[in-house]
Design a protein around this motif. Structure first.
Motif, PDB file in Angstrom:
ATOM      1  N   PHE A 140      44.102  33.805   3.529  1.00  0.00           N
ATOM      2  CA  PHE A 140      44.382  35.430   3.350  1.00  0.00           C
ATOM      3  C   PHE A 140      45.520  36.020   3.268  1.00  0.00           C
ATOM      4  O   PHE A 140      45.503  37.080   2.800  1.00  0.00           O
ATOM      5  N   ASP A 141      46.517  35.638   3.927  1.00  0.00           N
ATOM      6  CA  ASP A 141      48.024  36.686   3.960  1.00  0.00           C
ATOM      7  C   ASP A 141      47.734  36.612   2.366  1.00  0.00           C
ATOM      8  O   ASP A 141      48.306  37.175   1.940  1.00  0.00           O
ATOM      9  N   ASN A 142      46.934  35.525   0.938  1.00  0.00           N
ATOM     10  CA  ASN A 142      47.840  35.756  -0.332  1.00  0.00           C
ATOM     11  C   ASN A 142      46.429  36.952  -0.994  1.00  0.00           C
ATOM     12  O   ASN A 142      47.029  36.156  -1.984  1.00  0.00           O
ATOM     13  N   LEU A 143      46.166  36.945  -0.377  1.00  0.00           N
ATOM     14  CA  LEU A 143      44.896  37.809  -0.865  1.00  0.00           C
ATOM     15  C   LEU A 143      45.563  39.026  -0.727  1.00  0.00           C
ATOM     16  O   LEU A 143      45.549  39.519   0.308  1.00  0.00           O
ATOM     17  N   ILE A 144      45.233  39.768  -2.560  1.00  0.00           N
ATOM     18  CA  ILE A 144      46.317  40.919  -2.233  1.00  0.00           C
ATOM     19  C   ILE A 144      45.808  42.544  -1.856  1.00  0.00           C
ATOM     20  O   ILE A 144      44.491  42.232  -2.300  1.00  0.00           O
ATOM     21  N   GLY A 145      45.816  42.842  -1.129  1.00  0.00           N
ATOM     22  CA  GLY A 145      45.531  43.886  -0.735  1.00  0.00           C
ATOM     23  C   GLY A 145      45.323  45.181   0.817  1.00  0.00           C
ATOM     24  O   GLY A 145      45.982  44.504   1.450  1.00  0.00           O
ATOM     25  N   GLU A 146      45.691  46.037   1.155  1.00  0.00           N
ATOM     26  CA  GLU A 146      45.601  46.795   2.140  1.00  0.00           C
ATOM     27  C   GLU A 146      45.073  48.032   2.149  1.00  0.00           C
ATOM     28  O   GLU A 146      44.915  48.827   3.158  1.00  0.00           O
ATOM     29  N   SER A 147      43.805  48.160   1.504  1.00  0.00           N
ATOM     30  CA  SER A 147      43.335  49.604   0.995  1.00  0.00           C
ATOM     31  C   SER A 147      41.765  48.829   2.060  1.00  0.00           C
ATOM     32  O   SER A 147      41.497  47.913   2.744  1.00  0.00           O
ATOM     33  N   ALA A 148      40.855  50.425   2.548  1.00  0.00           N
ATOM     34  CA  ALA A 148      39.702  50.017   3.582  1.00  0.00           C
ATOM     35  C   ALA A 148      39.216  48.787   3.127  1.00  0.00           C
ATOM     36  O   ALA A 148      38.466  48.444   4.087  1.00  0.00           O
ATOM     37  N   PRO A 149      39.133  48.838   2.065  1.00  0.00           N
ATOM     38  CA  PRO A 149      37.783  48.668   1.479  1.00  0.00           C
ATOM     39  C   PRO A 149      37.887  47.031   1.236  1.00  0.00           C
ATOM     40  O   PRO A 149      37.233  46.253   1.906  1.00  0.00           O
ATOM     41  N   PHE A 150      38.924  46.446   1.165  1.00  0.00           N
ATOM     42  CA  PHE A 150      39.476  45.455   0.755  1.00  0.00           C
ATOM     43  C   PHE A 150      39.615  44.602   2.377  1.00  0.00           C
ATOM     44  O   PHE A 150      39.463  43.873   2.504  1.00  0.00           O
ATOM     45  N   GLU A 178      34.856  34.881  -7.786  1.00  0.00           N
ATOM     46  CA  GLU A 178      34.933  33.503  -7.493  1.00  0.00           C
ATOM     47  C   GLU A 178      36.543  33.739  -6.356  1.00  0.00           C
ATOM     48  O   GLU A 178      36.608  32.717  -5.660  1.00  0.00           O
ATOM     49  N   LEU A 179      37.372  34.550  -6.317  1.00  0.00           N
ATOM     50  CA  LEU A 179      38.560  34.386  -5.920  1.00  0.00           C
ATOM     51  C   LEU A 179      38.248  34.718  -4.142  1.00  0.00           C
ATOM     52  O   LEU A 179      38.469  33.559  -3.635  1.00  0.00           O
ATOM     53  N   ILE A 180      37.099  35.589  -3.945  1.00  0.00           N
ATOM     54  CA  ILE A 180      36.885  35.166  -2.968  1.00  0.00           C
ATOM     55  C   ILE A 180      35.466  34.324  -1.700  1.00  0.00           C
ATOM     56  O   ILE A 180      36.262  33.320  -1.109  1.00  0.00           O
ATOM     57  N   ARG A 315      38.097  50.883  -7.893  1.00  0.00           N
ATOM     58  CA  ARG A 315      38.466  52.354  -8.503  1.00  0.00           C
ATOM     59  C   ARG A 315      38.736  52.572  -7.251  1.00  0.00           C
ATOM     60  O   ARG A 315      38.889  53.409  -6.515  1.00  0.00           O
ATOM     61  N   GLU A 316      37.895  52.245  -6.130  1.00  0.00           N
ATOM     62  CA  GLU A 316      37.749  52.610  -4.717  1.00  0.00           C
ATOM     63  C   GLU A 316      38.522  51.980  -3.664  1.00  0.00           C
ATOM     64  O   GLU A 316      38.644  51.922  -2.979  1.00  0.00           O
ATOM     65  N   ARG A 317      39.664  50.450  -4.039  1.00  0.00           N
ATOM     66  CA  ARG A 317      40.560  50.168  -3.769  1.00  0.00           C
ATOM     67  C   ARG A 317      41.923  50.391  -4.465  1.00  0.00           C
ATOM     68  O   ARG A 317      42.830  50.111  -5.001  1.00  0.00           O
ATOM     69  N   HIS A 318      42.128  52.101  -4.206  1.00  0.00           N
ATOM     70  CA  HIS A 318      43.202  52.851  -4.720  1.00  0.00           C
ATOM     71  C   HIS A 318      44.768  52.587  -4.176  1.00  0.00           C
ATOM     72  O   HIS A 318      45.363  52.306  -5.149  1.00  0.00           O
ATOM     73  N   ASP A 319      44.836  52.048  -3.430  1.00  0.00           N
ATOM     74  CA  ASP A 319      46.476  51.672  -2.574  1.00  0.00           C
ATOM     75  C   ASP A 319      46.808  50.421  -2.774  1.00  0.00           C
ATOM     76  O   ASP A 319      47.315  49.913  -2.375  1.00  0.00           O
ATOM     77  N   ASP A 320      45.278  50.166  -3.853  1.00  0.00           N
ATOM     78  CA  ASP A 320      45.639  48.483  -3.548  1.00  0.00           C
ATOM     79  C   ASP A 320      46.508  48.865  -5.052  1.00  0.00           C
ATOM     80  O   ASP A 320      46.718  46.951  -5.808  1.00  0.00           O
ATOM     81  N   ILE A 321      46.308  49.168  -5.771  1.00  0.00           N
ATOM     82  CA  ILE A 321      46.239  48.739  -7.512  1.00  0.00           C
ATOM     83  C   ILE A 321      48.028  48.665  -7.779  1.00  0.00           C
ATOM     84  O   ILE A 321      48.797  47.855  -8.656  1.00  0.00           O
ATOM     85  N   PRO A 322      48.626  49.754  -7.104  1.00  0.00           N
ATOM     86  CA  PRO A 322      50.304  49.767  -7.165  1.00  0.00           C
ATOM     87  C   PRO A 322      51.075  47.934  -6.960  1.00  0.00           C
ATOM     88  O   PRO A 322      51.784  47.124  -7.639  1.00  0.00           O
ATOM     89  N   LEU A 323      50.072  47.543  -5.433  1.00  0.00           N
ATOM     90  CA  LEU A 323      50.770  45.771  -5.456  1.00  0.00           C
ATOM     91  C   LEU A 323      49.623  44.958  -6.341  1.00  0.00           C
ATOM     92  O   LEU A 323      50.831  43.873  -6.694  1.00  0.00           O
ATOM     93  N   LEU A 324      48.743  44.832  -6.430  1.00  0.00           N
ATOM     94  CA  LEU A 324      47.965  44.338  -7.822  1.00  0.00           C
ATOM     95  C   LEU A 324      48.304  43.985  -8.761  1.00  0.00           C
ATOM     96  O   LEU A 324      49.047  43.401  -9.529  1.00  0.00           O
ATOM     97  N   ALA A 325      49.090  45.214  -9.421  1.00  0.00           N
ATOM     98  CA  ALA A 325      49.929  45.766 -10.904  1.00  0.00           C
ATOM     99  C   ALA A 325      51.226  44.826 -10.655  1.00  0.00           C
ATOM    100  O   ALA A 325      51.950  43.935 -11.486  1.00  0.00           O
TER     101      ALA A 325
END
Length: 460
Positions: A140-150, A178-180, A315-325
């Motif tokens: 779980f720690d390596n699944l990247i994302g902090e947005s509420a939907p993720f 597949e990642l999930i 597009r619904e994970r706006h806060d995650d885009i900088p982290l993923l990029a």
């Protein structure tokens, strides 16, 4: 470094002679004359294999075997015995011995047995290393994302991972289904068993039944031997059926029975095979609509959707885009051996305001391409490839590519050819011009089948 072998024989002179002979064969060999000395040596030194006599006065080779297996279950132990019988050999193997050699023996036979044991140990250790790497990658720690939907998705994954329930993942293409699925598997009690992925959309309708369930020799033209199917390969583990909506109706009925009864017959056979398989299915299509259209079985849907999870689009994970990029850029730069410090503010704004119709997969491709074309230490807007009316500076008429990977490959090829042309075909100068290592350039030239000469040109 030569493998370290420990020889254990109460006849000290024989042990030393055998150790010397094995040293001449390229092994780093030490001899001791008792089980107690062997245990002490293994405690203090790195040992890759133990070759021990069976009958010794203080503790037998069998006692030594059991003691070693308790602390080092992965350590191969070969027993030497002058009292070899089939029954005794079977008992030794059951106790954990790799094999036995009967005295008197030929040195070549002993060396062959040692090499076989070390080779198998190396494969087992490599598999264990890769499994640990996979488990780490999908924790779980390596699944990247902090947005509420993720975070909601991760919460659901945590809830269902420890159960046996079938899971149905729904989300647009490129959202990481597949990642999930792998995260569910590697955080479940089945993590030590296989994870088998099948893309139902990529297999011809005439072959998918055989692909899933296997077939017996003579089942159809071309079936020249028995073949194991994906259900059997996933026994004890997880079977991931991606793009399940594209599975033919004729196969859906057999899949339903396999999921319900955990048994099936290979194509051409009437003998059922029992399996223990957890099913995770995924689709980007609306399965409820497919059911209404008669293209998907309702009973199979409810059997698969015991625990449905919907993956949000990027597009619904706006806060995650900088982290993923940043993650994709760092990984791409590392693979290329290229130093890139980050993403400029204008480029970050461009990424934030883009709609990402291709979701995470498109963002990953975008950052890989940016790492290739960047001429400076920071990614700028001109380094980004963003399509469609949402892209900065793009006209509404600009169409999405029908093959994003192919388009990225075309652009990469153009930059490589341009750099090679400018450098007169000298790869070291071309690599410097592109800001990558010569090794990275060589791999890309090879991947794209670019013929390097005085003037670079692609193969015809």
């Amino acid at each position: 470094m030569a493998p370290a072998i420990l020889v254990v024989d109460d006849e000290k002179r024989l042990g030393e002679v055998l150790a010397a002979a094995l040293t001449e064969r390229g092994f780093e060999t030490t001899a001791v004359s008792s089980a107690a000395a062997a245990l002490a040596y293994c405690e203090a030194n790195a040992v890759d294999l133990v070759l021990t006599d069976l009958r010794m006065p203080d503790r037998s080779g069998r006692d030594l075997l059991l003691a070693l297996k308790e602390g080092r279950p992965d350590l191969p132990v070969i027993i030497m015995t002058a009292y070899a019988t089939v029954r005794g050999a079977v008992d030794l193997i059951k106790d954990g011995a790799f094999d036995y050699v009967a005295k008197p023996f030929e040195l070549d036979d002993v060396v062959a047995t040692i090499e076989r044991a070390l080779k198998i140990r190396a494969v087992v250790n490599e598999n264990a290393r890769l499994r640990m790497e996979l488990e780490g990658r999908y924790c779980f720690d390596n699944l990247i994302g902090e947005s509420a939907p993720f975070r909601n998705v991760l919460q659901q994954v945590g809830e269902v991972a420890q159960s046996r329930a079938s899971v149905l993942l729904h989300g647009e293409s490129g959202t990481g289904k597949e990642l999930i699925a792998r995260a569910i598997h590697y955080n479940s009690p089945r993590r030590e068993m296989p994870f088998i992925a099948v893309n139902c959309a990529a297999i011809p309708e005439t072959l998918i039944e055989s692909e899933l369930f296997g077939h017996v020799k003579g089942a159809f033209t071309g079936a020249t031997s028995n073949r194991e199917g994906r259900f059997s390969a996933a026994d004890g583990g997880t079977l991931f059926l991606d793009e399940i909506a594209d599975m033919p109706l004729s196969v859906q009925a057999k899949v339903l029975r396999a999921v319900q009864e955990q048994s099936f017959e290979p194509v051409g056979s009437s003998k059922p095979l029992k399996v223990d398989v957890r099913i995770i299915a995924a689709s980007h299509k609306d399965l409820q609509k497919a059911i209404a259209d008669g293209a998907f079985r309702m009973d199979l849907y409810y059997r698969l959707a015991v625990f449905p999870i919907t993956l949000p689009p990027l597009r619904e994970r706006h806060d995650d885009i900088p982290l993923l990029a940043a993650h994709f850029l760092r990984r791409a730069a590392q693979e290329m051996g290229k130093k890139i410090d980050g993403i400029s503010l204008p480029a970050q704004e461009a990424l934030a305001h883009y709609g990402w119709p291709g979701n995470i997969r498109e963002l990953q491709n975008c950052m890989e391409r940016a790492a290739i074309v960047a001429r400076g230490p920071v990614i700028e807007p001109k380094d980004l490839m963003l399509f469609g009316p949402e892209a900065p500076g793009a006209s509404a008429q600009r169409a999405l590519p029908s093959d994003l990977d192919g388009e990225l490959e075309r652009i990469e090829r153009e930059f490589l050819l341009e750099a090679l042309k400018e450098s007169g075909g000298v790869q070291a100068r071309a690599a410097e011009r592109l800001g990558i290592t010569e090794r990275s350039l060589w791999h890309r030239v090879k991947k794209l089948a670019i013929k390097v000469s005085r003037v670079a040109e692609p193969h015809e």
